[in-house]
Design an enzyme around this catalytic site. Structure first.
Site, PDB file in Angstrom:
ATOM      1  N   SER A   1       6.730 -15.797 -28.110  1.00  0.00           N
ATOM      2  CA  SER A   1       5.467 -15.899 -28.867  1.00  0.00           C
ATOM      3  C   SER A   1       4.509 -14.745 -28.610  1.00  0.00           C
ATOM      4  CB  SER A   1       4.766 -17.216 -28.512  1.00  0.00           C
ATOM      5  OG  SER A   1       5.543 -18.332 -28.891  1.00  0.00           O
TER       6      SER A   1
ATOM      7  N   GLU B   1       6.704  26.848  21.618  1.00  0.00           N
ATOM      8  CA  GLU B   1       8.002  27.433  21.308  1.00  0.00           C
ATOM      9  C   GLU B   1       8.015  28.957  21.290  1.00  0.00           C
ATOM     10  OE1 GLU B   1      10.871  26.233  21.017  1.00  0.00           O
ATOM     11  OE2 GLU B   1      10.602  24.080  20.799  1.00  0.00           O
TER      12      GLU B   1
END
Length: 698
Positions: free
Chosen positions: A347, A87
């Site tokens: 429980s 680029e």
């Protein structure tokens, strides 16, 4: 080069030099009057991360775009090199505009009568992203050049590169290299391979026509051109181009991370302006247990939801908090976080009743206790299967989760003591609206609590020191223990681990070496299972979010298999239990003192004591005392003199739950500790009455 071509290049060079000079001058002159638009961090996506910084969830920004800022320090170096070479090869040296690239681009335009290449630098491309203009006219290009020069005056090169890699388009609503790497490859850009890096370099130039999930051949061709140019410039070996060209190219778009959705939503709601939220979760554990929950929900039924919480007892970190079988799953009401919903725990509190009874010297694991119909001032508990077992050992009563024995022990230790343990461990719970204080039903689940609080309670059993840790996921307010002391002695905790780890694995599950307890709430509304090893605690809840009954749903057949699967698939190895503390031993019933071979209620013991006889009391040392003992020449502690008042002789002394010799008639006893640390001294008189104190030997 022909004369005409040479003239075109000279003309282009002259024009570009004049344009660049004019751009620099104009950019400087109008810099203050017309400042460039700068990147705005508020436009980024919100991130929620785990304890190591890995992404748990990403939120699209207000425009519906996935936009994540990359970390240049951890960005794949090969990707950065390819990008700069392809680029803007003079990116690190120019000041926003590259005159040589502009000369080439202008000469090509003059020669071809159209724009062939733009000559844009990365800074110019960032300027276009910040100030989009639809046309590719000369005027638009000049404006980009001016803006690029302005940006270079305000931002460093690293900032420019980072913002370009944040805003560059990658197809659809993906912006930035991180979002693209996560969506197309399912990983952060720190670990891209060469083929993937080249594709992400090429994609922003034509993000829609090169989308790899839609136009695979175009994306492949563009990425190979990137590699060809890199090979021409010597960045990579040409053999790499050949190798990559022979690789299979198949890319699909993946959803961005959406783990711990409930927690992430709360994090964003609590601090809406923050872009990053850090949690104490483990992404691996969270991801794996979300799969476990979803699989379980598919097996169990259409309207059932599953919640799982995993915590580390060493530091109180919540490693995984799965609130449902899928946040976006409407069939299971997935948007409701059931890890924080208050339900009856069934429980699951029973082990702590037994732990209190061990500490009080009332029972040992092989003590017999009656499982027969009983009436406790109008409270008549029955077992889950409506059957009674007769005389059973304490070990068997807890393993079978029998209700009547648990209530018998709760009567002996008192509901207030159990409540104190729950509060002291940092567990939050709510009593029924009709109750102003804990009653006997608390032992069988007659309260409301949350899965996270139940896991908080069980960390006491997994922690090496037995001290409660404040559980925290990093977002929600942490549970705060009510006490820094261990609510149960080391011997009591060891007995509970010994009993609960001796349970067989549920049907279809592999034995893992964990201790666990199940629970089922009244009316088959909630199924629970909580387990622990030498470090971790995992809790599972299964039920319907609307609190309706599910006939046949139990903790053993529904929640326990999910618990074992969660331990096996959490990503953490099972941590072994620690060796038993001093005085923690398995004793056969025949080796127990006569008064401890069978549990007798307070009323039964009181009937054996003469009227008016004082109950035993340990006068010295007081409970909670820190006792500093000297040592003899061989290094052993000198005896501690324990003094007793009241009670009926003979007396049976116990140290850390272990009987010490035969019954004696003296009211003082010489005890030699095995070593420093917490200890519990108990005594039982001839009437079966017991008392104990907890001390710290120094």
């Amino acid at each position: 080069m022909t004369v005409a071509k040479k003239h075109r290049w000279l003309l282009a060079a002259g024009i570009v030099v004049l344009l660049c000079g004019g751009m620099v001058l104009s950019a400087v002159l109008v810099d203050r009057a017309y400042p460039p638009p700068l990147p705005d961090a508020r436009s980024l996506s919100v991130e929620v991360t785990d304890r190591d910084g890995a992404l748990l969830r990403v939120f699209a920004n207000r425009q519906g775009r996935w936009r994540l800022r990359p970390d240049l320090e951890t960005l794949d170096a090969e990707f950065t090199s390819l990008l700069i070479a392809y680029e803007d090869k003079r990116f690190w040296s120019h000041h926003g505009v590259d005159p040589l690239a502009m000369v080439r681009a202008f000469a090509q335009m003059v020669a071809n009568g159209r724009i062939v290449s733009g000559g844009s630098t990365i800074t110019m491309q960032l300027a276009r992203l910040l100030e989009p203009r639809p046309s590719r006219s000369l005027g638009a290009k000049l404006r980009q050049m001016a803006r690029a020069i302005q940006l270079e005056r305000r931002l460093s090169k690293d900032e420019i590169l980072a913002w370009y890699l944040t805003l560059a388009p990658y197809g659809g609503n993906l912006e930035g290299v991180r979002a693209a790497s996560l969506a197309y490859f399912g990983k952060e850009p720190v670990s891209l391979n060469l083929q993937q890096a080249a594709m992400l370099v090429a994609l922003p130039q034509s993000p829609e026509s090169r989308r790899p999930d839609r136009h695979a051949q175009a994306a492949r061709s563009a990425s190979l051109r990137v590699l060809e140019r890199a090979a021409m410039k010597g960045l990579i070996d040409r053999g790499e181009v050949t190798r990559v060209s022979g690789l299979e190219f198949s890319v699909r778009r993946r959803p961005l991370p959406a783990f711990a959705a409930h927690l992430a939503e709360r994090a964003r709601a609590a601090a809406p302006h923050r872009l990053s939220h850090s949690t104490r979760l483990s992404r691996t554990a969270q991801r794996n247990l979300e799969v476990v929950a979803a699989d379980a929900a598919r097996r169990l039924g259409r309207r059932l939801s599953v919640a799982i919480v995993m915590a580390d007892s060493r530091d109180g970190s919540i490693l995984a908090q799965v609130g449902s079988a899928g946040y976006f799953n409407g069939r299971h009401a997935g948007w409701i976080d059931m890890s924080r919903a208050s339900r009856s725990p069934g429980s699951t509190l029973k082990p702590f009743i037994y732990g209190l009874a061990f500490d009080e010297g009332l029972v040992m694991p092989e003590t017999l206790i009656a499982d027969r119909p009983a009436n406790f001032s109008g409270y008549r508990p029955r077992n889950f299967d409506m059957q009674f077992q007769g005389d059973v050992s304490i070990r068997r009563a807890l393993q079978m989760s029998l209700n009547v024995p648990a209530v018998r022990l709760l009567v002996a230790v008192g509901p207030a003591r159990l409540s104190a343990i729950l509060r002291g461990s940092g567990m939050r719970y709510a009593l029924p609206a009709s109750a102003d204080r804990p009653g006997l039903s608390i032992g069988l689940g007659g309260i409301g609590t949350r899965l996270v609080d139940l896991v908080q309670l069980y960390t006491v059993l997994a922690a090496s020191d037995g001290r409660p840790k404040a559980l925290s996921n990093g977002i929600d307010p942490a549970s705060v223990p009510g006490s820094a002391n261990a609510p149960l002695s080391g011997v009591a905790r060891w007995h509970l681990r010994d009993i609960l780890s001796d349970l067989p694995a549920p049907a279809g599950s592999q034995q893992l070496g964990i201790a666990y307890k199940t629970g089922t709430s009244y009316g088959y509304r909630d199924a629970w299972s909580v387990g622990f090893d030498g470090r971790f605690v995992v809790g599972v809840w299964i039920g319907r979010p609307d609190n309706s009954a599910v006939p046949g749903l139990t903790g053993l057949n529904a929640a326990a298999p999910v618990l074992f699967e969660a331990f096996a698939r959490s990503g953490y190895d099972i941590a072994p239990f620690r060796p038993p503390p001093a005085g923690a031993v398995r004793l056969a019933r025949s080796a127990l003192p006569e008064s401890m071979r069978r549990f007798r209620s307070f009323e039964e013991r009181l009937q054996q004591a003469p009227s008016g006889e004082a109950a035993p009391q340990i006068a010295y040392p007081p409970s909670g005392a820190h006792v500093a003992l000297s040592r003899s020449t061989d290094g052993r502690y000198r005896p501690l003199i324990v003094k007793l008042q009241g009670g009926r002789p003979p007396f049976r002394w116990l140290a850390n739950g272990r009987p010490a010799g035969h019954a004696v008639r003296r009211r003082d006893w010489q005890w030699v500790p095995d070593g420093p640390g917490d200890a519990r001294i108990s005594v039982i008189d001839a009437a079966g009455r017991s008392v104990g104190v907890e001390i710290v030997v120094e």
